[in-house]
Write a protein that holds these residues in place. Structure first.
Motif, PDB file in Angstrom:
ATOM      1  N   THR A 140      31.907  41.794  46.032  1.00  0.00           N
ATOM      2  CA  THR A 140      33.094  42.607  46.290  1.00  0.00           C
ATOM      3  C   THR A 140      32.649  43.916  46.938  1.00  0.00           C
ATOM      4  OG1 THR A 140      33.005  43.653  44.106  1.00  0.00           O
ATOM      5  CG2 THR A 140      34.342  41.651  44.303  1.00  0.00           C
ATOM      6  N   ASN A 141      33.640  44.754  47.248  1.00  0.00           N
ATOM      7  CA  ASN A 141      33.364  46.082  47.825  1.00  0.00           C
ATOM      8  C   ASN A 141      32.466  46.016  49.049  1.00  0.00           C
ATOM      9  OD1 ASN A 141      34.868  47.214  45.747  1.00  0.00           O
ATOM     10  ND2 ASN A 141      33.095  47.704  44.496  1.00  0.00           N
ATOM     11  N   ILE A 142      32.625  45.007  49.889  1.00  0.00           N
ATOM     12  CA  ILE A 142      31.790  44.868  51.085  1.00  0.00           C
ATOM     13  C   ILE A 142      32.250  45.882  52.126  1.00  0.00           C
ATOM     14  CG2 ILE A 142      30.984  43.314  52.890  1.00  0.00           C
ATOM     15  CD1 ILE A 142      31.578  40.989  50.973  1.00  0.00           C
ATOM     16  N   PHE A 148      27.549  46.822  49.413  1.00  0.00           N
ATOM     17  CA  PHE A 148      28.401  45.840  48.746  1.00  0.00           C
ATOM     18  C   PHE A 148      27.986  45.764  47.285  1.00  0.00           C
ATOM     19  CE2 PHE A 148      24.859  43.387  50.528  1.00  0.00           C
ATOM     20  CZ  PHE A 148      24.433  42.625  49.458  1.00  0.00           C
ATOM     21  N   THR A 149      28.796  45.083  46.502  1.00  0.00           N
ATOM     22  CA  THR A 149      28.537  44.919  45.076  1.00  0.00           C
ATOM     23  C   THR A 149      28.406  43.444  44.754  1.00  0.00           C
ATOM     24  OG1 THR A 149      29.862  46.888  44.589  1.00  0.00           O
ATOM     25  CG2 THR A 149      29.408  45.412  42.749  1.00  0.00           C
ATOM     26  N   TYR A 150      27.431  43.089  43.911  1.00  0.00           N
ATOM     27  CA  TYR A 150      27.353  41.704  43.447  1.00  0.00           C
ATOM     28  C   TYR A 150      27.679  41.642  41.961  1.00  0.00           C
ATOM     29  CZ  TYR A 150      22.657  42.167  41.268  1.00  0.00           C
ATOM     30  OH  TYR A 150      21.601  42.528  40.475  1.00  0.00           O
ATOM     31  N   HIS A 151      28.164  40.473  41.548  1.00  0.00           N
ATOM     32  CA  HIS A 151      28.556  40.251  40.161  1.00  0.00           C
ATOM     33  C   HIS A 151      27.945  38.945  39.671  1.00  0.00           C
ATOM     34  CE1 HIS A 151      31.746  43.322  40.723  1.00  0.00           C
ATOM     35  NE2 HIS A 151      31.846  42.776  41.922  1.00  0.00           N
ATOM     36  N   PHE A 152      27.327  38.979  38.512  1.00  0.00           N
ATOM     37  CA  PHE A 152      26.877  37.773  37.818  1.00  0.00           C
ATOM     38  C   PHE A 152      27.832  37.540  36.649  1.00  0.00           C
ATOM     39  CE2 PHE A 152      22.049  38.361  38.818  1.00  0.00           C
ATOM     40  CZ  PHE A 152      22.275  38.012  40.134  1.00  0.00           C
ATOM     41  N   ASN A 153      28.455  36.378  36.606  1.00  0.00           N
ATOM     42  CA  ASN A 153      29.300  35.993  35.481  1.00  0.00           C
ATOM     43  C   ASN A 153      28.654  34.801  34.785  1.00  0.00           C
ATOM     44  OD1 ASN A 153      31.631  37.820  35.752  1.00  0.00           O
ATOM     45  ND2 ASN A 153      31.836  36.830  37.747  1.00  0.00           N
ATOM     46  N   GLN A 212      27.070  40.921  34.674  1.00  0.00           N
ATOM     47  CA  GLN A 212      26.200  41.977  35.186  1.00  0.00           C
ATOM     48  C   GLN A 212      26.670  42.350  36.585  1.00  0.00           C
ATOM     49  OE1 GLN A 212      22.115  40.891  35.758  1.00  0.00           O
ATOM     50  NE2 GLN A 212      21.414  42.972  36.057  1.00  0.00           N
ATOM     51  N   THR A 213      26.614  43.638  36.901  1.00  0.00           N
ATOM     52  CA  THR A 213      27.031  44.132  38.210  1.00  0.00           C
ATOM     53  C   THR A 213      25.977  45.095  38.741  1.00  0.00           C
ATOM     54  OG1 THR A 213      29.388  43.930  37.665  1.00  0.00           O
ATOM     55  CG2 THR A 213      28.813  45.426  39.450  1.00  0.00           C
ATOM     56  N   ASN A 214      25.718  45.031  40.037  1.00  0.00           N
ATOM     57  CA  ASN A 214      24.789  45.965  40.668  1.00  0.00           C
ATOM     58  C   ASN A 214      25.223  46.159  42.114  1.00  0.00           C
ATOM     59  OD1 ASN A 214      22.607  47.652  41.178  1.00  0.00           O
ATOM     60  ND2 ASN A 214      21.086  46.259  40.328  1.00  0.00           N
ATOM     61  N   GLY A 215      24.742  47.208  42.733  1.00  0.00           N
ATOM     62  CA  GLY A 215      25.102  47.501  44.111  1.00  0.00           C
ATOM     63  C   GLY A 215      23.937  47.299  45.061  1.00  0.00           C
TER      64      GLY A 215
END
Length: 262
Positions: free
Chosen positions: A91-93, A98-103, A110-113
């Motif tokens: 998201t947030n590209i 951008f931001t990545y999300h691990f579900n 977990q979220t990181n940029g």
């Protein structure tokens, strides 16, 4: 005699939680607002509409991203009780980030940029690590400074290319506090076919050496006097237009691509 801290125990927690990609995924609770009983679920940040092209600076065939792209992985640990799966989304590209999300299959996340630069893609933080749902026994990190790239620019992907990223971090864990540096030295050692549940891919093999040089205390707030230095080896395989398809963490875990949806 002073009580010593085994560096490999501490380092293994940080290595399992790395990304890079390395995206070696933790099985514990990664949402920093989670409670002991149930992980907190945050609303997903806004992203580009599905038909919007990804800005050029963030385009990298060895780590493709888009508002609709999903990669699902299986993480198999030497301790099978920790086995899990997770899905990676974006998201947030924007023009340069951008931001990545691990579900995770256990309900945690977990979220990181990432920053997008001419040199490649760089994670903003080493990790937001929580080694388990029990907050009293959690291992947590804060990144004070990050340098280098995680995924080099597309023209750098040739055998023999080397790159380094480093992180100045401070951590809190059950036995006390820690502060120091984590450096990741990478080298592309060749190309080979790799078979994972998602299929067979021709992939670049990247060997990474994670070196930790930190000082720790034996109790929260006490002077940092105990060294917990050490290193651990990680091997990543990256396929063009797919991204990371496999990761092997020395003596700890293996991550394999289960599915890839554009």
């Amino acid at each position: 005699m002073k009580k010593s801290i085994t560096w490999k125990t501490f380092l293994s927690l940080t290595a399992i939680c790395l990304l890079t990609i390395l995206a070696v995924a933790c099985s514990g609770n990664h949402n920093r607002n989670a409670t002991n009983s149930e992980p907190a679920r945050q609303p997903a940040p806004p992203s580009l509409p599905p038909d919007t092209p990804v800005p050029a600076l963030c385009v990298n065939p060895y780590y493709p991203v888009s508002p609709t792209l999903k990669r699902q992985y299986r993480n198999t640990y030497t301790d099978t009780r920790l086995n899990t799966t997770y899905t990676e989304t974006y998201t947030n590209i924007a023009a340069d980030s951008f931001t990545y999300h691990f579900n995770f299959s256990n309900g945690s996340s977990q979220t990181n940029g990432f920053k997008c630069t001419a040199e490649g893609l760089a994670t903003v933080e080493f990790a937001q690590v929580n080694s388990g749902g029990d907050q009293a026994n959690a291992v947590k990190f804060q990144t004070l400074k990050a340098t280098g790239v995680t995924i080099p620019a597309p023209d750098k992907w040739v055998k023999g290319y080397k790159w380094t990223s480093s992180y100045e971090v401070e951590g809190k864990f059950p036995m006390g506090d820690a502060k120091g540096n984590i450096t990741i030295a990478n080298e592309i050692v060749g190309e080979e076919n790799v078979t994972v549940p998602a299929g067979t891919y021709k992939a670049f093999k990247v060997e990474a050496n994670i070196v930790q040089k930190m000082m720790a205390s034996e109790g929260a707030g006490k002077p940092l006097t105990i060294p917990i230095d050490g290193s651990i080896k990680v091997v990543n395989w990256y396929a063009k237009d797919v991204g990371m398809v496999k990761t092997s963490v020395e003596g700890l875990s293996t991550v394999e691509l289960l599915s890839f949806v554009k």
